[in-house]
Design a protein around this motif. Structure first.
Motif, PDB file in Angstrom:
ATOM      1  N   LEU A  52       0.851  -1.185   0.000  1.00 60.37           N
ATOM      2  CA  LEU A  52       0.000   0.000   0.000  1.00 60.37           C
ATOM      3  C   LEU A  52       0.891   1.240   0.000  1.00 60.37           C
ATOM      4  CD1 LEU A  52      -2.759   1.428   0.338  1.00 60.37           C
ATOM      5  CD2 LEU A  52      -2.467   1.166   2.818  1.00 60.37           C
ATOM      6  N   VAL A  53       0.616   2.151  -0.912  1.00 56.94           N
ATOM      7  CA  VAL A  53       1.355   3.412  -1.002  1.00 56.94           C
ATOM      8  C   VAL A  53       0.355   4.537  -0.789  1.00 56.94           C
ATOM      9  CG1 VAL A  53       2.922   4.828  -2.368  1.00 56.94           C
ATOM     10  CG2 VAL A  53       2.888   2.343  -2.701  1.00 56.94           C
ATOM     11  N   CYS A  54       0.594   5.356   0.211  1.00 50.94           N
ATOM     12  CA  CYS A  54      -0.332   6.438   0.523  1.00 50.94           C
ATOM     13  C   CYS A  54       0.466   7.711   0.755  1.00 50.94           C
ATOM     14  CB  CYS A  54      -1.158   6.097   1.761  1.00 50.94           C
ATOM     15  SG  CYS A  54      -2.405   7.342   2.168  1.00 50.94           S
ATOM     16  N   THR A  55       0.307   8.679  -0.100  1.00 51.45           N
ATOM     17  CA  THR A  55       1.021   9.941   0.038  1.00 51.45           C
ATOM     18  C   THR A  55       0.098  11.103  -0.313  1.00 51.45           C
ATOM     19  OG1 THR A  55       1.819  10.274  -2.234  1.00 51.45           O
ATOM     20  CG2 THR A  55       3.062   8.740  -0.863  1.00 51.45           C
ATOM     21  N   ALA A  56       0.470  12.280   0.178  1.00 47.77           N
ATOM     22  CA  ALA A  56      -0.191  13.493  -0.281  1.00 47.77           C
ATOM     23  C   ALA A  56       0.316  13.822  -1.682  1.00 47.77           C
ATOM     24  CB  ALA A  56       0.097  14.638   0.684  1.00 47.77           C
ATOM     25  N   THR A  57      -0.309  14.785  -2.327  1.00 40.10           N
ATOM     26  CA  THR A  57       0.106  15.198  -3.661  1.00 40.10           C
ATOM     27  C   THR A  57       1.583  15.582  -3.656  1.00 40.10           C
ATOM     28  OG1 THR A  57      -2.114  16.024  -4.137  1.00 40.10           O
ATOM     29  CG2 THR A  57      -0.315  16.842  -5.521  1.00 40.10           C
ATOM     30  N   GLY A  58       2.326  15.023  -4.608  1.00 39.38           N
ATOM     31  CA  GLY A  58       3.750  15.308  -4.690  1.00 39.38           C
ATOM     32  C   GLY A  58       4.604  14.465  -3.775  1.00 39.38           C
ATOM     33  N   VAL A  64       7.135   5.502  -6.724  1.00 41.67           N
ATOM     34  CA  VAL A  64       7.318   4.250  -5.982  1.00 41.67           C
ATOM     35  C   VAL A  64       6.636   3.102  -6.717  1.00 41.67           C
ATOM     36  CG1 VAL A  64       6.733   3.028  -3.857  1.00 41.67           C
ATOM     37  CG2 VAL A  64       7.613   5.365  -3.742  1.00 41.67           C
ATOM     38  N   LEU A  65       5.408   3.321  -7.194  1.00 39.92           N
ATOM     39  CA  LEU A  65       4.704   2.262  -7.911  1.00 39.92           C
ATOM     40  C   LEU A  65       5.475   1.856  -9.161  1.00 39.92           C
ATOM     41  CD1 LEU A  65       0.915   1.962  -8.452  1.00 39.92           C
ATOM     42  CD2 LEU A  65       2.431   1.694 -10.385  1.00 39.92           C
ATOM     43  N   ARG A  66       5.985   2.835  -9.899  1.00 34.96           N
ATOM     44  CA  ARG A  66       6.747   2.542 -11.117  1.00 34.96           C
ATOM     45  C   ARG A  66       8.007   1.741 -10.802  1.00 34.96           C
ATOM     46  NH1 ARG A  66       7.095   7.628 -13.433  1.00 34.96           N
ATOM     47  NH2 ARG A  66       8.829   8.143 -12.083  1.00 34.96           N
ATOM     48  N   ALA A 210       3.925   9.005   2.935  1.00 39.03           N
ATOM     49  CA  ALA A 210       4.677  10.253   2.792  1.00 39.03           C
ATOM     50  C   ALA A 210       3.720  11.429   2.853  1.00 39.03           C
ATOM     51  CB  ALA A 210       5.460  10.283   1.480  1.00 39.03           C
ATOM     52  N   ARG A 211       4.060  12.400   3.700  1.00 34.39           N
ATOM     53  CA  ARG A 211       3.291  13.649   3.798  1.00 34.39           C
ATOM     54  C   ARG A 211       1.827  13.407   4.147  1.00 34.39           C
ATOM     55  NH1 ARG A 211       5.705  16.910  -1.530  1.00 34.39           N
ATOM     56  NH2 ARG A 211       7.900  16.514  -1.084  1.00 34.39           N
ATOM     57  N   VAL A 212       1.555  12.372   4.927  1.00 30.05           N
ATOM     58  CA  VAL A 212       0.177  12.073   5.296  1.00 30.05           C
ATOM     59  C   VAL A 212      -0.189  12.792   6.589  1.00 30.05           C
ATOM     60  CG1 VAL A 212       0.205   9.839   4.151  1.00 30.05           C
ATOM     61  CG2 VAL A 212       0.824   9.982   6.565  1.00 30.05           C
ATOM     62  N   THR A 213      -1.476  12.914   6.836  1.00 24.24           N
ATOM     63  CA  THR A 213      -1.953  13.539   8.061  1.00 24.24           C
ATOM     64  C   THR A 213      -1.751  12.588   9.245  1.00 24.24           C
ATOM     65  OG1 THR A 213      -4.191  12.667   7.814  1.00 24.24           O
ATOM     66  CG2 THR A 213      -3.695  14.792   6.750  1.00 24.24           C
ATOM     67  N   THR A 214      -1.830  13.152  10.433  1.00 27.61           N
ATOM     68  CA  THR A 214      -1.706  12.330  11.645  1.00 27.61           C
ATOM     69  C   THR A 214      -2.797  11.277  11.705  1.00 27.61           C
ATOM     70  OG1 THR A 214      -0.670  14.147  12.861  1.00 27.61           O
ATOM     71  CG2 THR A 214      -1.696  12.404  14.162  1.00 27.61           C
ATOM     72  N   SER A 215      -4.019  11.622  11.319  1.00 27.12           N
ATOM     73  CA  SER A 215      -5.115  10.651  11.367  1.00 27.12           C
ATOM     74  C   SER A 215      -4.891   9.515  10.380  1.00 27.12           C
ATOM     75  CB  SER A 215      -6.452  11.342  11.089  1.00 27.12           C
ATOM     76  OG  SER A 215      -6.465  11.924   9.801  1.00 27.12           O
ATOM     77  N   ARG A 232       9.492  17.454   3.513  1.00 28.67           N
ATOM     78  CA  ARG A 232       9.274  18.080   2.212  1.00 28.67           C
ATOM     79  C   ARG A 232      10.311  17.616   1.194  1.00 28.67           C
ATOM     80  NH1 ARG A 232       4.431  18.899   2.108  1.00 28.67           N
ATOM     81  NH2 ARG A 232       4.803  20.055   0.178  1.00 28.67           N
ATOM     82  N   GLN A 233      11.221  16.742   1.624  1.00 26.12           N
ATOM     83  CA  GLN A 233      12.246  16.241   0.726  1.00 26.12           C
ATOM     84  C   GLN A 233      11.627  15.320  -0.319  1.00 26.12           C
ATOM     85  OE1 GLN A 233      15.732  16.697   0.481  1.00 26.12           O
ATOM     86  NE2 GLN A 233      15.337  15.546  -1.394  1.00 26.12           N
TER      87      GLN A 233
END
Length: 271
Positions: A52-58, A64-66, A210-215, A232-233
Protein backbone atom coordinates in the motif's frame (compact mmCIF):
# COMPACT_ATOMS: atom_id res chain seq x y z
CA UNK A 1 22.10 4.67 15.69
CA UNK A 2 23.12 7.85 13.90
CA UNK A 3 21.33 8.92 10.78
CA UNK A 4 23.11 8.87 7.43
CA UNK A 5 23.21 11.88 5.13
CA UNK A 6 21.25 10.70 2.11
CA UNK A 7 21.38 12.24 -1.35
CA UNK A 8 18.58 14.61 -2.26
CA UNK A 9 17.60 12.10 -4.95
CA UNK A 10 18.42 8.38 -4.99
CA UNK A 11 18.78 7.83 -8.71
CA UNK A 12 18.69 4.42 -10.36
CA UNK A 13 22.09 5.43 -11.73
CA UNK A 14 23.66 5.88 -8.28
CA UNK A 15 26.93 3.88 -7.98
CA UNK A 16 26.27 0.15 -7.49
CA UNK A 17 22.52 0.65 -6.96
CA UNK A 18 21.44 -1.15 -10.12
CA UNK A 19 23.73 -4.07 -9.26
CA UNK A 20 22.24 -4.20 -5.77
CA UNK A 21 18.72 -4.29 -7.21
CA UNK A 22 19.54 -7.01 -9.73
CA UNK A 23 21.09 -9.17 -7.00
CA UNK A 24 17.85 -9.35 -5.01
CA UNK A 25 16.01 -12.69 -4.97
CA UNK A 26 12.87 -13.16 -7.05
CA UNK A 27 9.85 -11.63 -5.35
CA UNK A 28 11.90 -8.99 -3.54
CA UNK A 29 12.22 -5.35 -4.60
CA UNK A 30 14.19 -2.45 -3.18
CA UNK A 31 12.14 0.52 -2.01
CA UNK A 32 15.13 2.66 -1.08
CA UNK A 33 17.82 3.35 1.50
CA UNK A 34 16.96 4.30 5.07
CA UNK A 35 18.43 7.20 6.97
CA UNK A 36 20.38 4.57 8.92
CA UNK A 37 21.99 3.35 5.72
CA UNK A 38 19.98 0.12 5.47
CA UNK A 39 18.44 -1.26 2.29
CA UNK A 40 14.65 -1.26 2.72
CA UNK A 41 12.96 -3.87 0.55
CA UNK A 42 9.60 -5.57 0.17
CA UNK A 43 9.43 -9.38 0.07
CA UNK A 44 6.15 -10.54 -1.45
CA UNK A 45 6.58 -14.12 -0.28
CA UNK A 46 7.84 -13.70 3.28
CA UNK A 47 5.43 -10.90 4.22
CA UNK A 48 1.80 -10.12 3.39
CA UNK A 49 1.67 -10.23 -0.39
CA UNK A 50 0.53 -6.69 -1.18
CA UNK A 51 1.92 -3.15 -0.92
CA UNK A 52 0.00 0.00 0.00
CA UNK A 53 1.36 3.41 -1.00
CA UNK A 54 -0.33 6.44 0.52
CA UNK A 55 1.02 9.94 0.04
CA UNK A 56 -0.19 13.49 -0.28
CA UNK A 57 0.11 15.20 -3.66
CA UNK A 58 3.75 15.31 -4.69
CA UNK A 59 4.73 12.65 -2.17
CA UNK A 60 6.14 10.28 -4.78
CA UNK A 61 3.50 7.53 -4.90
CA UNK A 62 3.61 7.22 -8.70
CA UNK A 63 7.40 6.99 -8.62
CA UNK A 64 7.32 4.25 -5.98
CA UNK A 65 4.70 2.26 -7.91
CA UNK A 66 6.75 2.54 -11.12
CA UNK A 67 9.99 1.49 -9.42
CA UNK A 68 8.52 -1.54 -7.64
CA UNK A 69 6.57 -2.74 -10.67
CA UNK A 70 9.65 -2.43 -12.89
CA UNK A 71 11.76 -4.48 -10.51
CA UNK A 72 9.28 -7.35 -10.43
CA UNK A 73 8.97 -7.21 -14.22
CA UNK A 74 12.75 -7.46 -14.51
CA UNK A 75 12.54 -10.66 -12.46
CA UNK A 76 10.09 -12.21 -14.92
CA UNK A 77 6.71 -11.15 -13.52
CA UNK A 78 3.84 -9.93 -15.65
CA UNK A 79 1.93 -6.78 -14.73
CA UNK A 80 -1.46 -5.17 -15.07
CA UNK A 81 -0.99 -1.41 -14.73
CA UNK A 82 -4.18 0.57 -14.08
CA UNK A 83 -3.60 4.25 -14.80
CA UNK A 84 -6.83 6.25 -14.49
CA UNK A 85 -4.96 9.50 -15.21
CA UNK A 86 -3.88 7.81 -18.50
CA UNK A 87 -0.48 9.57 -18.57
CA UNK A 88 1.19 8.60 -15.29
CA UNK A 89 2.60 5.29 -16.55
CA UNK A 90 3.31 5.70 -20.24
CA UNK A 91 6.41 3.52 -19.72
CA UNK A 92 4.05 0.54 -19.45
CA UNK A 93 2.68 0.89 -22.98
CA UNK A 94 4.16 -1.48 -25.51
CA UNK A 95 6.07 -3.74 -23.12
CA UNK A 96 5.27 -7.38 -23.93
CA UNK A 97 4.58 -8.57 -20.38
CA UNK A 98 2.56 -5.50 -19.32
CA UNK A 99 -1.11 -4.69 -19.84
CA UNK A 100 -1.73 -0.94 -19.47
CA UNK A 101 -5.25 0.39 -19.12
CA UNK A 102 -6.32 3.99 -18.58
CA UNK A 103 -9.96 4.56 -19.53
CA UNK A 104 -12.67 3.25 -17.24
CA UNK A 105 -14.01 0.68 -19.73
CA UNK A 106 -10.54 -0.76 -20.22
CA UNK A 107 -9.88 -0.87 -16.47
CA UNK A 108 -13.23 -2.57 -15.89
CA UNK A 109 -12.60 -5.26 -18.50
CA UNK A 110 -9.03 -5.81 -17.31
CA UNK A 111 -10.14 -6.36 -13.72
CA UNK A 112 -12.94 -8.72 -14.78
CA UNK A 113 -10.25 -10.64 -16.67
CA UNK A 114 -8.11 -10.57 -13.53
CA UNK A 115 -10.93 -12.24 -11.62
CA UNK A 116 -11.08 -15.00 -14.22
CA UNK A 117 -7.30 -15.45 -14.13
CA UNK A 118 -7.34 -15.56 -10.34
CA UNK A 119 -9.95 -18.32 -10.38
CA UNK A 120 -7.94 -20.24 -12.98
CA UNK A 121 -4.76 -20.01 -10.94
CA UNK A 122 -6.48 -21.14 -7.74
CA UNK A 123 -7.41 -24.37 -9.56
CA UNK A 124 -3.80 -25.15 -10.54
CA UNK A 125 -1.72 -27.67 -8.66
CA UNK A 126 1.50 -26.52 -7.00
CA UNK A 127 3.81 -27.39 -9.88
CA UNK A 128 1.58 -25.65 -12.42
CA UNK A 129 1.29 -22.56 -10.23
CA UNK A 130 5.06 -22.42 -9.70
CA UNK A 131 5.46 -22.36 -13.49
CA UNK A 132 3.05 -19.43 -13.88
CA UNK A 133 4.61 -15.96 -13.87
CA UNK A 134 4.04 -13.81 -10.83
CA UNK A 135 1.32 -11.25 -11.61
CA UNK A 136 1.62 -7.70 -10.30
CA UNK A 137 -1.55 -5.58 -10.26
CA UNK A 138 -0.46 -1.94 -10.01
CA UNK A 139 -3.32 0.42 -9.26
CA UNK A 140 -2.52 4.13 -9.36
CA UNK A 141 -4.99 6.73 -8.05
CA UNK A 142 -7.13 3.97 -6.59
CA UNK A 143 -9.74 6.34 -5.15
CA UNK A 144 -10.48 7.77 -8.58
CA UNK A 145 -10.39 4.37 -10.27
CA UNK A 146 -12.82 2.78 -7.81
CA UNK A 147 -15.26 5.68 -8.02
CA UNK A 148 -15.16 5.55 -11.81
CA UNK A 149 -15.71 1.78 -11.82
CA UNK A 150 -18.71 2.07 -9.51
CA UNK A 151 -20.35 4.75 -11.64
CA UNK A 152 -19.54 2.85 -14.84
CA UNK A 153 -21.18 -0.32 -13.53
CA UNK A 154 -24.30 1.56 -12.51
CA UNK A 155 -24.80 2.80 -16.08
CA UNK A 156 -25.59 -0.67 -17.44
CA UNK A 157 -26.20 -2.92 -14.42
CA UNK A 158 -29.32 -5.03 -14.91
CA UNK A 159 -31.84 -5.72 -12.20
CA UNK A 160 -30.49 -9.24 -11.71
CA UNK A 161 -26.83 -8.19 -11.70
CA UNK A 162 -24.89 -7.85 -8.44
CA UNK A 163 -24.87 -4.43 -6.84
CA UNK A 164 -21.07 -4.37 -6.53
CA UNK A 165 -19.09 -3.83 -9.72
CA UNK A 166 -17.53 -7.14 -10.81
CA UNK A 167 -14.31 -5.23 -11.46
CA UNK A 168 -14.18 -3.97 -7.86
CA UNK A 169 -15.10 -7.45 -6.61
CA UNK A 170 -12.21 -8.93 -8.62
CA UNK A 171 -9.73 -6.49 -7.11
CA UNK A 172 -10.99 -7.27 -3.63
CA UNK A 173 -10.71 -11.01 -4.35
CA UNK A 174 -7.10 -10.48 -5.46
CA UNK A 175 -6.36 -8.84 -2.11
CA UNK A 176 -7.88 -11.69 -0.12
CA UNK A 177 -6.64 -14.70 -2.13
CA UNK A 178 -3.75 -13.34 -4.18
CA UNK A 179 -1.00 -14.99 -2.16
CA UNK A 180 -2.33 -18.44 -3.05
CA UNK A 181 -2.32 -17.53 -6.75
CA UNK A 182 0.98 -15.56 -7.02
CA UNK A 183 -1.03 -12.39 -7.59
CA UNK A 184 0.10 -9.23 -5.80
CA UNK A 185 -1.48 -5.78 -5.60
CA UNK A 186 0.47 -2.52 -5.35
CA UNK A 187 -2.23 0.00 -4.55
CA UNK A 188 -1.83 3.77 -4.43
CA UNK A 189 -4.53 5.07 -2.11
CA UNK A 190 -6.17 3.62 0.99
CA UNK A 191 -8.13 0.36 1.23
CA UNK A 192 -10.67 1.68 3.73
CA UNK A 193 -12.51 3.97 1.34
CA UNK A 194 -15.74 2.65 -0.20
CA UNK A 195 -16.26 0.61 -2.34
CA UNK A 196 -13.21 -1.42 -1.27
CA UNK A 197 -13.94 -1.07 2.41
CA UNK A 198 -14.02 -4.81 3.12
CA UNK A 199 -10.27 -5.11 2.52
CA UNK A 200 -8.57 -3.86 5.71
CA UNK A 201 -5.12 -2.35 5.83
CA UNK A 202 -3.84 -5.58 7.43
CA UNK A 203 -3.87 -7.08 3.93
CA UNK A 204 -0.79 -4.98 3.14
CA UNK A 205 2.46 -6.25 4.67
CA UNK A 206 4.32 -3.14 3.55
CA UNK A 207 2.84 0.34 3.85
CA UNK A 208 4.68 3.31 2.32
CA UNK A 209 3.60 6.71 3.65
CA UNK A 210 4.68 10.25 2.79
CA UNK A 211 3.29 13.65 3.80
CA UNK A 212 0.18 12.07 5.30
CA UNK A 213 -1.95 13.54 8.06
CA UNK A 214 -1.71 12.33 11.64
CA UNK A 215 -5.12 10.65 11.37
CA UNK A 216 -4.07 8.77 8.22
CA UNK A 217 -0.86 7.61 9.91
CA UNK A 218 -2.79 6.40 12.97
CA UNK A 219 -5.23 4.52 10.76
CA UNK A 220 -2.67 2.84 8.48
CA UNK A 221 0.27 2.48 10.89
CA UNK A 222 -1.32 2.37 14.36
CA UNK A 223 1.51 0.38 15.96
CA UNK A 224 4.38 2.36 14.45
CA UNK A 225 4.36 5.09 17.08
CA UNK A 226 3.34 8.71 16.73
CA UNK A 227 3.15 10.18 13.26
CA UNK A 228 6.50 11.70 12.24
CA UNK A 229 6.81 15.24 11.03
CA UNK A 230 6.13 15.23 7.27
CA UNK A 231 9.26 15.70 5.17
CA UNK A 232 9.27 18.08 2.21
CA UNK A 233 12.25 16.24 0.73
CA UNK A 234 11.31 14.76 -2.66
CA UNK A 235 11.26 10.97 -2.47
CA UNK A 236 11.44 10.80 1.34
CA UNK A 237 8.93 8.26 2.66
CA UNK A 238 8.29 6.20 5.75
CA UNK A 239 8.12 2.46 5.18
CA UNK A 240 6.13 0.52 7.78
CA UNK A 241 6.61 -3.24 7.84
CA UNK A 242 5.37 -5.99 10.18
CA UNK A 243 2.86 -3.45 11.47
CA UNK A 244 5.29 -1.69 13.75
CA UNK A 245 8.73 -1.14 12.20
CA UNK A 246 8.89 2.30 10.54
CA UNK A 247 11.91 3.29 8.45
CA UNK A 248 12.51 6.78 7.11
CA UNK A 249 13.66 6.03 3.59
CA UNK A 250 14.85 7.79 0.46
CA UNK A 251 12.96 6.04 -2.34
CA UNK A 252 14.56 5.10 -5.66
CA UNK A 253 13.99 7.49 -8.54
CA UNK A 254 13.47 5.68 -11.85
CA UNK A 255 12.29 7.65 -14.87
CA UNK A 256 10.07 6.24 -17.61
CA UNK A 257 13.14 6.03 -19.84
CA UNK A 258 15.13 4.23 -17.12
CA UNK A 259 12.41 1.58 -16.82
CA UNK A 260 11.95 0.97 -20.54
CA UNK A 261 15.68 0.85 -21.23
CA UNK A 262 16.27 -1.55 -18.35
CA UNK A 263 13.38 -3.85 -19.22
CA UNK A 264 14.32 -4.21 -22.87
CA UNK A 265 17.78 -5.22 -21.63
CA UNK A 266 19.76 -2.42 -23.18
CA UNK A 267 22.52 -0.89 -21.13
CA UNK A 268 21.11 2.17 -19.39
CA UNK A 269 22.59 5.48 -20.51
CA UNK A 270 24.70 7.56 -18.19
CA UNK A 271 22.73 10.28 -16.44
Amino acid sequence: MNKTALPTKLSFHAPDLREQIEALPEGTALIGISTHGDAIAVDLDAECPHVLVCTATGGGSTTVLRSLTAQFLHQGAHALVLDPKRISHLWAKGLPTVTHRGNVAGIHDALVGLGEELARRLDLDDSELDAAPRLIVSVDSAHAALRQLTRYWETFRGKDDPHTSPAVAALEAALWTGRAARVHVILVGTPSTSPLGAAPHEMFGTVILARVTTSTWQRLAPLAGPAPKPSRQDGRVHVVQHGEDAHETQAIWMTDADVVTWLIDVEAPES
